[in-house]
Design a protein around this motif. Structure first.
Motif, PDB file in Angstrom:
ATOM      1  N   PHE A 353       0.836  -1.208   0.000  1.00 22.00           N
ATOM      2  CA  PHE A 353       0.000   0.000   0.000  1.00 22.00           C
ATOM      3  C   PHE A 353       0.867   1.253   0.000  1.00 22.00           C
ATOM      4  O   PHE A 353       0.638   2.182  -0.780  1.00 22.00           O
ATOM      5  CB  PHE A 353      -0.924  -0.017   1.219  1.00 22.00           C
ATOM      6  N   LEU A 354       1.866   1.299   0.889  1.00 25.20           N
ATOM      7  CA  LEU A 354       2.743   2.465   0.970  1.00 25.20           C
ATOM      8  C   LEU A 354       3.551   2.634  -0.314  1.00 25.20           C
ATOM      9  O   LEU A 354       3.771   3.761  -0.783  1.00 25.20           O
ATOM     10  CB  LEU A 354       3.680   2.330   2.172  1.00 25.20           C
ATOM     11  N   THR A 355       3.978   1.512  -0.893  1.00 24.63           N
ATOM     12  CA  THR A 355       4.718   1.567  -2.157  1.00 24.63           C
ATOM     13  C   THR A 355       3.854   2.156  -3.263  1.00 24.63           C
ATOM     14  O   THR A 355       4.306   3.021  -4.023  1.00 24.63           O
ATOM     15  CB  THR A 355       5.182   0.155  -2.571  1.00 24.63           C
ATOM     16  N   ALA A 356       2.605   1.704  -3.351  1.00 19.33           N
ATOM     17  CA  ALA A 356       1.686   2.230  -4.370  1.00 19.33           C
ATOM     18  C   ALA A 356       1.391   3.704  -4.128  1.00 19.33           C
ATOM     19  O   ALA A 356       1.287   4.492  -5.079  1.00 19.33           O
ATOM     20  CB  ALA A 356       0.391   1.425  -4.369  1.00 19.33           C
ATOM     21  N   LEU A 357       1.271   4.088  -2.860  1.00 20.12           N
ATOM     22  CA  LEU A 357       0.982   5.488  -2.525  1.00 20.12           C
ATOM     23  C   LEU A 357       2.153   6.393  -2.915  1.00 20.12           C
ATOM     24  O   LEU A 357       1.958   7.470  -3.508  1.00 20.12           O
ATOM     25  CB  LEU A 357       0.695   5.611  -1.029  1.00 20.12           C
ATOM     26  N   ILE A 358       3.372   5.961  -2.588  1.00 17.43           N
ATOM     27  CA  ILE A 358       4.558   6.737  -2.972  1.00 17.43           C
ATOM     28  C   ILE A 358       4.688   6.789  -4.488  1.00 17.43           C
ATOM     29  O   ILE A 358       5.002   7.842  -5.067  1.00 17.43           O
ATOM     30  CB  ILE A 358       5.825   6.126  -2.350  1.00 17.43           C
ATOM     31  N   THR A 359       4.415   5.656  -5.132  1.00 22.46           N
ATOM     32  CA  THR A 359       4.489   5.603  -6.593  1.00 22.46           C
ATOM     33  C   THR A 359       3.511   6.580  -7.236  1.00 22.46           C
ATOM     34  O   THR A 359       3.828   7.224  -8.246  1.00 22.46           O
ATOM     35  CB  THR A 359       4.184   4.177  -7.089  1.00 22.46           C
ATOM     36  N   ALA A 360       2.327   6.715  -6.642  1.00 24.30           N
ATOM     37  CA  ALA A 360       1.334   7.666  -7.169  1.00 24.30           C
ATOM     38  C   ALA A 360       1.823   9.104  -7.048  1.00 24.30           C
ATOM     39  O   ALA A 360       1.445   9.967  -7.855  1.00 24.30           O
ATOM     40  CB  ALA A 360       0.013   7.497  -6.411  1.00 24.30           C
ATOM     41  N   SER A 361       2.676   9.368  -6.062  1.00 24.91           N
ATOM     42  CA  SER A 361       3.178  10.738  -5.864  1.00 24.91           C
ATOM     43  C   SER A 361       4.337  11.070  -6.804  1.00 24.91           C
ATOM     44  O   SER A 361       4.602  12.250  -7.062  1.00 24.91           O
ATOM     45  CB  SER A 361       3.638  10.924  -4.416  1.00 24.91           C
ATOM     46  N   LEU A 362       5.028  10.062  -7.310  1.00 30.93           N
ATOM     47  CA  LEU A 362       6.229  10.306  -8.114  1.00 30.93           C
ATOM     48  C   LEU A 362       5.963  11.088  -9.403  1.00 30.93           C
ATOM     49  O   LEU A 362       6.748  11.976  -9.741  1.00 30.93           O
ATOM     50  CB  LEU A 362       6.917   8.968  -8.435  1.00 30.93           C
ATOM     51  N   PRO A 363       4.878  10.792 -10.164  1.00 34.37           N
ATOM     52  CA  PRO A 363       4.616  11.615 -11.352  1.00 34.37           C
ATOM     53  C   PRO A 363       4.367  13.089 -11.003  1.00 34.37           C
ATOM     54  O   PRO A 363       4.730  13.982 -11.770  1.00 34.37           O
ATOM     55  CB  PRO A 363       3.353  10.977 -11.948  1.00 34.37           C
ATOM     56  N   ILE A 364       3.767  13.339  -9.837  1.00 34.62           N
ATOM     57  CA  ILE A 364       3.470  14.715  -9.425  1.00 34.62           C
ATOM     58  C   ILE A 364       4.741  15.446  -9.032  1.00 34.62           C
ATOM     59  O   ILE A 364       5.015  16.547  -9.513  1.00 34.62           O
ATOM     60  CB  ILE A 364       2.461  14.710  -8.258  1.00 34.62           C
ATOM     61  N   THR A 365       5.537  14.831  -8.143  1.00 30.22           N
ATOM     62  CA  THR A 365       6.785  15.470  -7.724  1.00 30.22           C
ATOM     63  C   THR A 365       7.759  15.579  -8.899  1.00 30.22           C
ATOM     64  O   THR A 365       8.509  16.556  -9.007  1.00 30.22           O
ATOM     65  CB  THR A 365       7.435  14.682  -6.578  1.00 30.22           C
ATOM     66  N   GLY A 366       7.754  14.573  -9.768  1.00 21.15           N
ATOM     67  CA  GLY A 366       8.622  14.625 -10.947  1.00 21.15           C
ATOM     68  C   GLY A 366       8.242  15.774 -11.879  1.00 21.15           C
ATOM     69  O   GLY A 366       9.111  16.466 -12.425  1.00 21.15           O
ATOM     70  N   LEU A 367       6.937  15.974 -12.058  1.00 23.05           N
ATOM     71  CA  LEU A 367       6.469  17.084 -12.901  1.00 23.05           C
ATOM     72  C   LEU A 367       6.855  18.428 -12.287  1.00 23.05           C
ATOM     73  O   LEU A 367       7.282  19.346 -12.998  1.00 23.05           O
ATOM     74  CB  LEU A 367       4.946  16.987 -13.064  1.00 23.05           C
ATOM     75  N   LEU A 368       6.737  18.536 -10.972  1.00 23.15           N
ATOM     76  CA  LEU A 368       7.106  19.786 -10.293  1.00 23.15           C
ATOM     77  C   LEU A 368       8.597  20.062 -10.421  1.00 23.15           C
ATOM     78  O   LEU A 368       9.009  21.224 -10.559  1.00 23.15           O
ATOM     79  CB  LEU A 368       6.701  19.719  -8.816  1.00 23.15           C
ATOM     80  N   ILE A 369       9.414  19.009 -10.368  1.00 22.83           N
ATOM     81  CA  ILE A 369      10.849  19.188 -10.562  1.00 22.83           C
ATOM     82  C   ILE A 369      11.135  19.710 -11.967  1.00 22.83           C
ATOM     83  O   ILE A 369      11.939  20.622 -12.166  1.00 22.83           O
ATOM     84  CB  ILE A 369      11.599  17.855 -10.324  1.00 22.83           C
ATOM     85  N   TRP A 370      10.431  19.118 -12.941  1.00 22.63           N
ATOM     86  CA  TRP A 370      10.630  19.545 -14.334  1.00 22.63           C
ATOM     87  C   TRP A 370      10.175  20.979 -14.553  1.00 22.63           C
ATOM     88  O   TRP A 370      10.864  21.767 -15.205  1.00 22.63           O
ATOM     89  CB  TRP A 370       9.880  18.593 -15.259  1.00 22.63           C
ATOM     90  N   LEU A 371       9.032  21.341 -13.991  1.00 19.75           N
ATOM     91  CA  LEU A 371       8.525  22.711 -14.144  1.00 19.75           C
ATOM     92  C   LEU A 371       9.411  23.720 -13.440  1.00 19.75           C
ATOM     93  O   LEU A 371       9.476  24.891 -13.836  1.00 19.75           O
ATOM     94  CB  LEU A 371       7.093  22.801 -13.594  1.00 19.75           C
ATOM     95  N   GLY A 372      10.075  23.270 -12.380  1.00 23.47           N
ATOM     96  CA  GLY A 372      10.925  24.192 -11.617  1.00 23.47           C
ATOM     97  C   GLY A 372      12.325  24.332 -12.174  1.00 23.47           C
ATOM     98  O   GLY A 372      13.151  25.057 -11.616  1.00 23.47           O
ATOM     99  N   ARG A 373      12.582  23.629 -13.281  1.00 28.68           N
ATOM    100  CA  ARG A 373      13.922  23.721 -13.886  1.00 28.68           C
ATOM    101  C   ARG A 373      14.019  24.942 -14.780  1.00 28.68           C
ATOM    102  O   ARG A 373      13.769  24.888 -15.970  1.00 28.68           O
ATOM    103  CB  ARG A 373      14.222  22.466 -14.697  1.00 28.68           C
ATOM    104  N   GLY A 374      14.376  26.073 -14.210  1.00 37.05           N
ATOM    105  CA  GLY A 374      14.566  27.289 -15.003  1.00 37.05           C
ATOM    106  C   GLY A 374      15.987  27.389 -15.498  1.00 37.05           C
ATOM    107  O   GLY A 374      16.877  26.672 -15.032  1.00 37.05           O
ATOM    108  N   LYS A 375      16.192  28.248 -16.438  1.00 37.11           N
ATOM    109  CA  LYS A 375      17.552  28.441 -16.943  1.00 37.11           C
ATOM    110  C   LYS A 375      18.391  29.150 -15.894  1.00 37.11           C
ATOM    111  O   LYS A 375      17.966  30.144 -15.310  1.00 37.11           O
ATOM    112  CB  LYS A 375      17.527  29.267 -18.236  1.00 37.11           C
ATOM    113  N   LYS A 376      19.575  28.610 -15.654  1.00 39.47           N
ATOM    114  CA  LYS A 376      20.446  29.228 -14.678  1.00 39.47           C
ATOM    115  C   LYS A 376      20.945  30.571 -15.195  1.00 39.47           C
ATOM    116  O   LYS A 376      21.381  30.682 -16.331  1.00 39.47           O
ATOM    117  CB  LYS A 376      21.641  28.312 -14.389  1.00 39.47           C
TER     118      LYS A 376
END
Length: 395
Positions: A353-376
């Motif tokens: 259950f915890l593995t599935a719950l964390i897995t469900a969060s990974l696309p969200i946190t991954g998308l936020l990381i990608w959106l937060g990648r601004g040009k240095k």
């Protein structure tokens, strides 16, 4: 020595660095492509993990009964069930080991769908009936495996499962620190960090811990999705896939015994005296035997053994206990238990259950990381306020 125009030395490209770039690129874009599907599959997986525990709660009126001194015979239950669906062929009956649980009977075929009904095993009263495909958990399972889109959905979830398997391995590669001193930081979430750092930790650290178990969940999912993965599993365990023997009844006219279903139950309990539910599948054609499965819920791993009995005499035609199967067949039989986390009961279910719950969060946190990648921003050279010229770099 002073240099007014120092040249920035670039690190030489290595095979490892270039490989890392490829892995990072694939991890990012495959994750973005399969993110939505992964989110749906993971969340439905959370629900399905506790299906056995939630069903008696959600459907308490049809699942629980008050025990009485004696239950009706299996043949009486089958006869009463047929009165509800007189034009349909009985498919299967589930006889629970627990005294306070109802009996389930299903009618129909896989192609046309199944109708179900729950009965009180002491009175024969019908507690519930309807279409199996319209129940809550079958709908969730349909969404989990087929996205409610049939064969097309199965192809999509199969591809998504393969991508997730790759993401598990590539995520470990990207997570692994080059410096061992950084390892401790990669193993815990820094809760007082900035929002951006906290999100990265939730993705990286959470993904690392989930990866340990997600590897087996996705691998068992691939065995369901692709025949070549199943074949490879058999080759790695036994060398080849075990051939399924078709059991047939002896030819000739033999008078059918009265109370045949109850005789099947008695024979099954004689061969397998362990505690567990009995599931009797009725023959769909003449000459085919009863196929009976019985759980061994008292064992550390809840295994299922099978038995084939003559549909006219209840004579045992073949015993196929779990322990008698080849290693590959045992692994294949446990595929669902490993996938859902039910293999060792509550401890592994909570982990799943915890593995599935964390897995469900990974696309969200991954998308936020990608959106937060601004040009240095390019760092401006330090300026002497008196001379208004760039300071020389000291070598």
């Amino acid at each position: 020595m002073v240099a007014n125009n120092p040249q920035k030395r670039s690190k030489p490209k290595t095979l490892k660095s270039e490989f890392g770039k490829v892995i990072s690129f694939l991890h990012l874009w495959l994750g973005l492509a399969a993110g939505t599907i992964l989110l749906v599959v993971a969340l439905t997986g959370c629900i399905l993990t506790f299906e056995d525990e939630l069903t008696p709660i959600i459907y308490a009126q049809e699942q629980k009964v008050t025990p009485a001194p004696a239950r009706l015979s299996a043949d009486s239950l089958v006869s009463l069930a047929k009165l509800t669906y007189p034009k349909k062929k009985i498919f299967r009956i589930y006889l629970p080991a627990e005294k306070d649980q109802s009996v389930k009977v299903t009618f129909g075929t896989k192609k046309k769908g199944y109708d179900y009904l729950y009965m009180n095993p002491y009175t024969g009263a019908i507690l519930a009936k309807g279409k199996e495909a319209e129940r809550f958990f079958p709908v969730v399972l349909n969404l989990h495996r087929y996205l409610l889109a049939g064969d097309t959905g199965k192809i999509i979830t199969g591809i998504s499962c393969a991508i997730t398997f790759f993401m598990t391995l590539s995520g470990l590669y990207l997570w692994w620190p080059n410096n061992k001193k950084v390892l401790k930081q990669r193993l815990k979430v820094k809760m007082d960090a900035s929002r951006k750092r906290l999100n990265w930790d939730l993705h990286g650290v959470g993904g690392f811990y989930a990866m340990i178990f997600l590897f087996f969940i996705t691998l068992t999912g691939l065995i369901w999705s692709y025949d070549w993965v199943e074949t490879m599993m058999f080759k790695m365990t036994d060398g080849k896939k075990e051939q399924v023997e078709v059991v047939k009844e002896p030819e000739g006219k033999i008078k059918k015994e009265k109370g045949i279903v109850e005789l099947v139950v008695t024979a099954t309990n004689t061969v397998y005296p362990t505690h567990g539910q009995i599931m009797i599948t009725f023959p769909d054609k003449k000459g085919k035997p009863f196929t009976v499965s019985k759980e061994n819920s008292a064992a550390l791993v809840d295994t299922v053994s099978q038995l084939y009995l003559d549909s006219r005499t209840a004579k045992v035609l073949k015993v196929a206990s779990f322990s008698s199967l080849s290693l590959g067949s045992q692994v294949r039989k446990l595929n669902k238990s490993i996938h859902t986390g039910s293999i060792l009961g509550w401890p592994t279910k909570i982990i799943a259950f915890l593995t599935a719950l964390i897995t469900a969060s990974l696309p969200i946190t991954g998308l936020l990381i990608w959106l937060g990648r601004g040009k240095k921003k390019k760092s401006k050279p330090k300026v002497n306020p008196l001379l208004s010229k760039p300071e020389p770099a000291v070598l």
